[in-house]
Write a protein that holds these residues in place. Sequence first.
Motif, PDB file in Angstrom:
ATOM      1  N   VAL A 186       5.876   0.449  -4.579  1.00 18.44           N
ATOM      2  CA  VAL A 186       5.938  -0.456  -3.434  1.00 18.44           C
ATOM      3  C   VAL A 186       4.513  -0.849  -3.070  1.00 18.44           C
ATOM      4  O   VAL A 186       3.692   0.011  -2.748  1.00 18.44           O
ATOM      5  CB  VAL A 186       6.619   0.213  -2.215  1.00 18.44           C
ATOM      6  CG1 VAL A 186       6.585  -0.722  -1.011  1.00 18.44           C
ATOM      7  CG2 VAL A 186       8.053   0.606  -2.552  1.00 18.44           C
ATOM      8  N   LYS A 187       4.226  -2.146  -3.152  1.00 19.50           N
ATOM      9  CA  LYS A 187       2.911  -2.600  -2.720  1.00 19.50           C
ATOM     10  C   LYS A 187       2.947  -2.777  -1.207  1.00 19.50           C
ATOM     11  O   LYS A 187       3.741  -3.563  -0.678  1.00 19.50           O
ATOM     12  CB  LYS A 187       2.518  -3.919  -3.394  1.00 19.50           C
ATOM     13  CG  LYS A 187       1.093  -4.344  -3.039  1.00 19.50           C
ATOM     14  CD  LYS A 187       0.661  -5.619  -3.739  1.00 19.50           C
ATOM     15  CE  LYS A 187      -0.778  -5.959  -3.354  1.00 19.50           C
ATOM     16  NZ  LYS A 187      -1.239  -7.226  -3.969  1.00 19.50           N
ATOM     17  N   GLY A 188       2.099  -2.014  -0.526  1.00 18.66           N
ATOM     18  CA  GLY A 188       2.091  -2.065   0.925  1.00 18.66           C
ATOM     19  C   GLY A 188       0.908  -1.303   1.482  1.00 18.66           C
ATOM     20  O   GLY A 188       0.214  -0.585   0.755  1.00 18.66           O
ATOM     21  N   ASP A 189       0.697  -1.467   2.769  1.00 15.06           N
ATOM     22  CA  ASP A 189      -0.467  -0.896   3.435  1.00 15.06           C
ATOM     23  C   ASP A 189      -0.013   0.038   4.549  1.00 15.06           C
ATOM     24  O   ASP A 189       0.856  -0.324   5.348  1.00 15.06           O
ATOM     25  CB  ASP A 189      -1.320  -2.036   4.014  1.00 15.06           C
ATOM     26  CG  ASP A 189      -2.734  -1.596   4.345  1.00 15.06           C
ATOM     27  OD1 ASP A 189      -2.883  -0.546   5.019  1.00 15.06           O
ATOM     28  OD2 ASP A 189      -3.678  -2.290   3.944  1.00 15.06           O
ATOM     29  N   LEU A 190      -0.596   1.221   4.594  1.00  8.54           N
ATOM     30  CA  LEU A 190      -0.271   2.165   5.660  1.00  8.54           C
ATOM     31  C   LEU A 190      -0.473   1.559   7.045  1.00  8.54           C
ATOM     32  O   LEU A 190       0.224   1.910   8.000  1.00  8.54           O
ATOM     33  CB  LEU A 190      -1.149   3.418   5.548  1.00  8.54           C
ATOM     34  CG  LEU A 190      -0.854   4.449   4.455  1.00  8.54           C
ATOM     35  CD1 LEU A 190      -1.880   5.574   4.526  1.00  8.54           C
ATOM     36  CD2 LEU A 190       0.545   5.007   4.607  1.00  8.54           C
ATOM     37  N   ALA A 191      -1.438   0.665   7.168  1.00 10.77           N
ATOM     38  CA  ALA A 191      -1.759   0.082   8.471  1.00 10.77           C
ATOM     39  C   ALA A 191      -0.729  -0.955   8.924  1.00 10.77           C
ATOM     40  O   ALA A 191      -0.761  -1.388  10.083  1.00 10.77           O
ATOM     41  CB  ALA A 191      -3.155  -0.545   8.429  1.00 10.77           C
ATOM     42  N   ASP A 192       0.198  -1.345   8.039  1.00  5.77           N
ATOM     43  CA  ASP A 192       1.246  -2.310   8.371  1.00  5.77           C
ATOM     44  C   ASP A 192       2.454  -1.547   8.921  1.00  5.77           C
ATOM     45  O   ASP A 192       3.276  -1.026   8.174  1.00  5.77           O
ATOM     46  CB  ASP A 192       1.625  -3.104   7.115  1.00  5.77           C
ATOM     47  CG  ASP A 192       2.625  -4.218   7.389  1.00  5.77           C
ATOM     48  OD1 ASP A 192       3.349  -4.153   8.394  1.00  5.77           O
ATOM     49  OD2 ASP A 192       2.681  -5.161   6.563  1.00  5.77           O
ATOM     50  N   ARG A 193       2.533  -1.496  10.248  1.00  3.86           N
ATOM     51  CA  ARG A 193       3.549  -0.642  10.891  1.00  3.86           C
ATOM     52  C   ARG A 193       4.969  -1.053  10.520  1.00  3.86           C
ATOM     53  O   ARG A 193       5.823  -0.203  10.233  1.00  3.86           O
ATOM     54  CB  ARG A 193       3.376  -0.695  12.418  1.00  3.86           C
ATOM     55  CG  ARG A 193       4.193   0.370  13.135  1.00  3.86           C
ATOM     56  CD  ARG A 193       4.279   0.127  14.629  1.00  3.86           C
ATOM     57  NE  ARG A 193       2.985  -0.114  15.251  1.00  3.86           N
ATOM     58  CZ  ARG A 193       2.821  -0.373  16.543  1.00  3.86           C
ATOM     59  NH1 ARG A 193       3.892  -0.441  17.335  1.00  3.86           N
ATOM     60  NH2 ARG A 193       1.626  -0.573  17.050  1.00  3.86           N
ATOM     61  N   GLU A 194       5.240  -2.351  10.520  1.00  4.42           N
ATOM     62  CA  GLU A 194       6.597  -2.817  10.228  1.00  4.42           C
ATOM     63  C   GLU A 194       6.984  -2.511   8.777  1.00  4.42           C
ATOM     64  O   GLU A 194       8.106  -2.084   8.503  1.00  4.42           O
ATOM     65  CB  GLU A 194       6.712  -4.324  10.495  1.00  4.42           C
ATOM     66  CG  GLU A 194       6.667  -4.714  11.965  1.00  4.42           C
ATOM     67  CD  GLU A 194       5.284  -4.630  12.571  1.00  4.42           C
ATOM     68  OE1 GLU A 194       4.291  -4.651  11.801  1.00  4.42           O
ATOM     69  OE2 GLU A 194       5.181  -4.509  13.807  1.00  4.42           O
ATOM     70  N   ALA A 195       6.051  -2.722   7.858  1.00  3.12           N
ATOM     71  CA  ALA A 195       6.337  -2.438   6.456  1.00  3.12           C
ATOM     72  C   ALA A 195       6.591  -0.948   6.235  1.00  3.12           C
ATOM     73  O   ALA A 195       7.471  -0.569   5.444  1.00  3.12           O
ATOM     74  CB  ALA A 195       5.182  -2.910   5.574  1.00  3.12           C
ATOM     75  N   MET A 196       5.846  -0.115   6.924  1.00  8.45           N
ATOM     76  CA  MET A 196       6.046   1.326   6.804  1.00  8.45           C
ATOM     77  C   MET A 196       7.423   1.724   7.334  1.00  8.45           C
ATOM     78  O   MET A 196       8.118   2.550   6.735  1.00  8.45           O
ATOM     79  CB  MET A 196       4.943   2.070   7.556  1.00  8.45           C
ATOM     80  CG  MET A 196       3.574   1.994   6.897  1.00  8.45           C
ATOM     81  SD  MET A 196       3.549   2.844   5.297  1.00  8.45           S
ATOM     82  CE  MET A 196       3.697   4.549   5.858  1.00  8.45           C
ATOM     83  N   ARG A 242      10.094  -0.104   7.394  1.00 10.62           N
ATOM     84  CA  ARG A 242      11.104  -0.549   6.422  1.00 10.62           C
ATOM     85  C   ARG A 242      11.171   0.401   5.224  1.00 10.62           C
ATOM     86  O   ARG A 242      12.253   0.707   4.707  1.00 10.62           O
ATOM     87  CB  ARG A 242      10.793  -1.970   5.942  1.00 10.62           C
ATOM     88  CG  ARG A 242      11.005  -3.044   6.978  1.00 10.62           C
ATOM     89  CD  ARG A 242      11.009  -4.432   6.352  1.00 10.62           C
ATOM     90  NE  ARG A 242       9.735  -4.769   5.741  1.00 10.62           N
ATOM     91  CZ  ARG A 242       8.718  -5.351   6.387  1.00 10.62           C
ATOM     92  NH1 ARG A 242       8.844  -5.659   7.669  1.00 10.62           N
ATOM     93  NH2 ARG A 242       7.596  -5.653   5.752  1.00 10.62           N
ATOM     94  N   LEU A 243      10.010   0.878   4.789  1.00  8.50           N
ATOM     95  CA  LEU A 243       9.961   1.800   3.653  1.00  8.50           C
ATOM     96  C   LEU A 243      10.745   3.074   3.952  1.00  8.50           C
ATOM     97  O   LEU A 243      11.538   3.547   3.122  1.00  8.50           O
ATOM     98  CB  LEU A 243       8.504   2.145   3.333  1.00  8.50           C
ATOM     99  CG  LEU A 243       8.258   3.189   2.243  1.00  8.50           C
ATOM    100  CD1 LEU A 243       8.766   2.699   0.892  1.00  8.50           C
ATOM    101  CD2 LEU A 243       6.775   3.534   2.160  1.00  8.50           C
ATOM    102  N   PHE A 244      10.550   3.633   5.142  1.00  8.83           N
ATOM    103  CA  PHE A 244      11.225   4.880   5.497  1.00  8.83           C
ATOM    104  C   PHE A 244      12.703   4.658   5.838  1.00  8.83           C
ATOM    105  O   PHE A 244      13.512   5.584   5.716  1.00  8.83           O
ATOM    106  CB  PHE A 244      10.492   5.569   6.653  1.00  8.83           C
ATOM    107  CG  PHE A 244       9.314   6.390   6.208  1.00  8.83           C
ATOM    108  CD1 PHE A 244       9.408   7.773   6.117  1.00  8.83           C
ATOM    109  CD2 PHE A 244       8.110   5.779   5.867  1.00  8.83           C
ATOM    110  CE1 PHE A 244       8.325   8.527   5.703  1.00  8.83           C
ATOM    111  CE2 PHE A 244       7.022   6.529   5.454  1.00  8.83           C
ATOM    112  CZ  PHE A 244       7.127   7.908   5.364  1.00  8.83           C
TER     113      PHE A 244
END
Length: 340
Positions: free
Chosen positions: A63-73, A75-77
Amino acid sequence: MTFKYHTVLVTGAAGFIGFHLAKRLLEQGCRVVGLDNLNDYYDVGYKTGRLDQLSSYSDFNFVKGDLADREAMARLFEATAFDVAVNMAAQAGVRYSLINPHAYVSSNLVGFVNLLECCRHSRVGHLVFASSSSVYGANTRMPFSVHDNVDHPVSLYAASKKANELMAHTYSHLYGLHCTGLRFFTVYGPWGRPDMALFLFTKAILENRPIKVFNHGKMQRDFTYIDDIVEGVVRVMGRLPQPNPQWNGEHPDPGTSYAPYRIYNIGNNAPVALNDFIAAIEKALGKTAKKEYLDLQPGDVPATAADVDDLMVDVGFRPDTPIEIGIERFVSWYRAYHRL
């Protein structure tokens, strides 16, 4: 307490340590979700090369994503229930923190609190996170012990890692989140970061360029081979930290807690002088280095050494790969990767 896990989140999976850890977990039958933002702090080609290897495993999902992106994190969890989250993502590098401090705040502080929040709300069984020997800062008593106070960092990178330890303890205290922090000591090996000394020295020597020897060679580092780091991480993942019944607020122990929280050093427990380190590289390459001696750089410390007694007692492991063997393996990989 023994802890069994199957589904693991590895952040920084395209990085040096994250890649090796993810590969080991896949080989032992785990399902691994690897998160990475593929930033360009160093040549992204090394990161995509590592991911190419991981992608050959059917149980790996990138998964390409950034820890600092709260919404993306979030969604991942929401998409996956993780037994363990292992945080290897961070803005690395002591000296770069003097140039670009905001990168460390975004990744190492904002990103880490996002991860803590996701682990808390998703009821992740165990959060294991990378800290660093850099947290010992101005400490001079050797070997460095997790039971010593570490309140005098000498770089923003070190301060951000110390902050991670404090933040994790807070979540362990407030929400009962099992948290284990691992202080890594100068990790090296195949697929290593190109901004690290071993990589820089090897490249320069082969190209007949002088190497920069800081503090006039009067440096010592507890160089730790990547396989030893990964073995330590895997063993810790399977052991939930327990409250220390002897913990006392009158004389607080920094390495343990009344909460389910623990800190370990993972180091080779055998510091090597920088000049001996260079000699081992010269031997492996069959070539003598041209040396440029310089003063100690801002943010650097002259020596590191790990006390790993707690790691040995709790998980039965002590890193022990000799520097000569580790460097030979790195040089073999380097020659093959660069087709030399």
